[in-house]
Design an enzyme around this catalytic site. Structure first.
Site, PDB file in Angstrom:
ATOM      1  N   LYS A 125     -19.461 -40.485 -87.275  1.00  0.00           N
ATOM      2  CA  LYS A 125     -19.125 -40.800 -85.320  1.00  0.00           C
ATOM      3  C   LYS A 125     -19.398 -40.005 -84.539  1.00  0.00           C
ATOM      4  O   LYS A 125     -19.433 -40.091 -83.661  1.00  0.00           O
ATOM      5  CB  LYS A 125     -17.954 -40.199 -86.510  1.00  0.00           C
ATOM      6  N   LYS A 163     -20.693 -49.744 -95.018  1.00  0.00           N
ATOM      7  CA  LYS A 163     -19.209 -50.759 -94.662  1.00  0.00           C
ATOM      8  C   LYS A 163     -18.825 -51.067 -93.883  1.00  0.00           C
ATOM      9  O   LYS A 163     -19.093 -51.379 -92.944  1.00  0.00           O
ATOM     10  CB  LYS A 163     -18.605 -48.423 -94.738  1.00  0.00           C
ATOM     11  N   LYS A 169     -15.188 -51.273 -87.499  1.00  0.00           N
ATOM     12  CA  LYS A 169     -15.151 -51.434 -86.361  1.00  0.00           C
ATOM     13  C   LYS A 169     -15.978 -51.055 -85.510  1.00  0.00           C
ATOM     14  O   LYS A 169     -17.015 -51.745 -84.792  1.00  0.00           O
ATOM     15  CB  LYS A 169     -13.658 -51.234 -85.935  1.00  0.00           C
TER      16      LYS A 169
HETATM   17  N1  AQP Z   1     -14.872 -50.281 -95.330  1.00  0.00           N
HETATM   18  C1  AQP Z   1     -13.672 -50.631 -96.139  1.00  0.00           C
HETATM   19  N2  AQP Z   1     -13.083 -50.800 -97.433  1.00  0.00           N
HETATM   20  C2  AQP Z   1     -12.578 -50.215 -97.784  1.00  0.00           C
HETATM   21  N3  AQP Z   1     -11.838 -49.716 -97.782  1.00  0.00           N
HETATM   22  C3  AQP Z   1     -11.904 -49.280 -95.993  1.00  0.00           C
HETATM   23  N4  AQP Z   1     -11.212 -48.578 -95.363  1.00  0.00           N
HETATM   24  C4  AQP Z   1     -11.677 -48.350 -93.662  1.00  0.00           C
HETATM   25  N5  AQP Z   1     -12.745 -49.499 -93.734  1.00  0.00           N
HETATM   26  C5  AQP Z   1     -12.386 -49.566 -95.225  1.00  0.00           C
HETATM   27  C6  AQP Z   1      -9.752 -47.608 -95.419  1.00  0.00           C
HETATM   28  O1  AQP Z   1      -8.806 -47.908 -94.577  1.00  0.00           O
HETATM   29  C7  AQP Z   1      -7.920 -47.120 -94.426  1.00  0.00           C
HETATM   30  C8  AQP Z   1      -7.339 -46.805 -93.053  1.00  0.00           C
HETATM   31  O2  AQP Z   1      -8.671 -46.482 -91.925  1.00  0.00           O
HETATM   32  P1  AQP Z   1      -8.970 -45.443 -90.730  1.00  0.00           P
HETATM   33  O3  AQP Z   1      -7.344 -45.431 -89.806  1.00  0.00           O
HETATM   34  O4  AQP Z   1      -9.850 -44.937 -90.713  1.00  0.00           O
HETATM   35  O5  AQP Z   1      -9.071 -46.356 -89.792  1.00  0.00           O
HETATM   36  P2  AQP Z   1     -10.544 -47.440 -89.106  1.00  0.00           P
HETATM   37  O6  AQP Z   1     -10.884 -46.129 -89.318  1.00  0.00           O
HETATM   38  O7  AQP Z   1     -10.101 -47.780 -88.074  1.00  0.00           O
HETATM   39  O8  AQP Z   1     -11.490 -48.177 -90.108  1.00  0.00           O
HETATM   40  P3  AQP Z   1     -12.493 -48.537 -89.539  1.00  0.00           P
HETATM   41  O9  AQP Z   1     -12.890 -49.790 -88.642  1.00  0.00           O
HETATM   42  O10 AQP Z   1     -13.251 -48.427 -90.342  1.00  0.00           O
HETATM   43  O11 AQP Z   1     -13.267 -47.145 -88.824  1.00  0.00           O
HETATM   44  P4  AQP Z   1     -14.243 -47.057 -88.292  1.00  0.00           P
HETATM   45  O12 AQP Z   1     -15.210 -47.818 -87.871  1.00  0.00           O
HETATM   46  O13 AQP Z   1     -14.067 -46.417 -87.582  1.00  0.00           O
HETATM   47  O14 AQP Z   1     -15.528 -46.321 -89.205  1.00  0.00           O
HETATM   48  C9  AQP Z   1      -8.616 -45.676 -94.435  1.00  0.00           C
HETATM   49  O15 AQP Z   1      -7.654 -45.294 -96.294  1.00  0.00           O
HETATM   50  C10 AQP Z   1      -9.914 -46.342 -95.049  1.00  0.00           C
HETATM   51  O16 AQP Z   1     -10.640 -45.375 -96.564  1.00  0.00           O
END
Ligand code: AQP
Length: 328
Positions: free
Chosen positions: A111, A191, A194
């Protein structure tokens, strides 16, 4: 009854990775656990966000959670900053967290990469996450695979607190089910997330046409002959199909298409059509519920009630922590 805690950032709409990897487990766990679910807005400000947009995004995420099946009558659901004990505990836990451990967190490396300004909050994020979990003396935490390393750190922090100040926190176990790491359809080597951009995720509330377009343009391969190993893109499509059909209660299409794949005669357009139809059959009722909930205008009241219930537990536990640590 075992207590469960989990959180999600209010950074836009949840995607199907969040849903299959975490949220559907949150929903299932409500059946026989005491669940505490949190929209983690303190975490969201570790990077720059517009304050007005954030406040709205937190409420929207609460509506999304309810649409996915979180029932505020059975679970405690609230916005993290309404319970300031989270940040008080984070300071205390920061004093039993090793700097070396924080430097090993892969999510921080991912990040912070390419950012001009890297906040200290982004670096200490896992301590706040440990505080979120331990504040409720949580036993189980349903998460996707990307959060397992942070959870391991939470367990270490709990152990260090207990050995320095006296046994208080249980070591929380990760609850990781199927679908814990859904990959991007546009680039199946990363992965679904967003921050990678629009093309790299399918939103739970996304417009049907847009979902169809993303699935149709999903990366596959140029066609394999019988017996060749599945490419990551095709494996991701099969995974989404399997998870969707399992939820719908009829997985026969998965076996049929896998047999075609094994025989080297699978048309990827058929696979993509099946993924779209079954995924939409899971998402349509959620999207319909979301529209009803938004119209009801009750989200602030629900969140205030949730925060009140969360604070009852939080106040009691922080008082005990203060006592153990010799504070005040
Ligand atoms: N790709 C994924 N597959 C399975 N589980 C996932 N999680 C996130 N991505 C995947 C799980 O969702 C929960 C909430 O995650 P978060 O609050 O960390 O969500 P986020 O960071 O907004 O999700 P993003 O889009 O993946 O964020 P960025 O883009 O910032 O990396 C967690 O339990 C997470 O493990």
């Amino acid at each position: 009854m075992t207590r469960i805690f989990s959180g999600i950032q209010p950074t836009g709409t949840p995607h199907i990775g969040n849903y299959f990897g975490a949220l559907r487990n949150w929903v299932a766990l409500q059946e026989d656990h005491e669940c505490v679910y949190c929209v983690v807005d303190y975490h969201a400000i570790t990077i720059e966000v517009d304050p007005t947009a954030l406040r709205q995004a937190s409420r929207n995420m609460a509506l999304d959670l309810m649409a996915c099946g979180i029932d505020p009558q059975r679970s405690i659901m609230f916005i993290q900053s309404a319970v300031p004990e989270h940040t008080e505990l984070a300071w205390i836990l920061g004093c039993v967290t090793s700097y070396g451990d924080l430097t090993r967190m892969t999510q921080f490396k991912d990040k912070s990469a390419g950012r001009k300004f890297i906040s200290a909050g982004l670096f200490t994020y896992p301590i706040l996450q440990a505080a979120d979990i331990l504040l409720y003396r949580t036993q189980g935490v349903p998460v996707g695979e990307d959060q397992v390393q942070h959870l391991e750190l939470s367990r270490r922090i709990a152990r260090r607190f207990n050995s320095r100040f006296g046994e208080f926190f249980p070591e929380p176990d990760p609850i990781v089910g199927k679908g814990a790491r859904i990959m991007s359809l546009a680039d199946p080597t990363i992965k679904m997330s967003k921050s990678a951009g629009e093309a790299h995720y399918i939103g739970v509330m996304e417009d049907e046409k847009s979902i169809q377009k993303k699935i149709r343009s999903a990366v596959t391969d140029t066609g394999l002959t019988a017996g060749e190993e599945m490419s990551p893109g095709v494996a991701t499509l099969f995974e989404i199909l399997e998870l969707s059909t399992e939820m719908l209660g009829d997985t026969s299409i998965v076996s049929e298409l896998k047999a075609d794949f094994g025989a080297g005669k699978l048309m990827y357009s058929h696979l993509k059509d099946a993924v779209f139809e079954n995924l939409m059959a899971v998402l349509r009722p959620i999207q319909a519920r979301r529209a009803e909930l938004a119209a009801s205008g009750k989200v602030d009241e629900i969140l205030a009630q949730g925060a009140e219930k969360a604070r009852v537990i939080a106040r009691e536990n922080i008082a005990k922590v203060r006592e153990l640590a010799g504070l005040g």
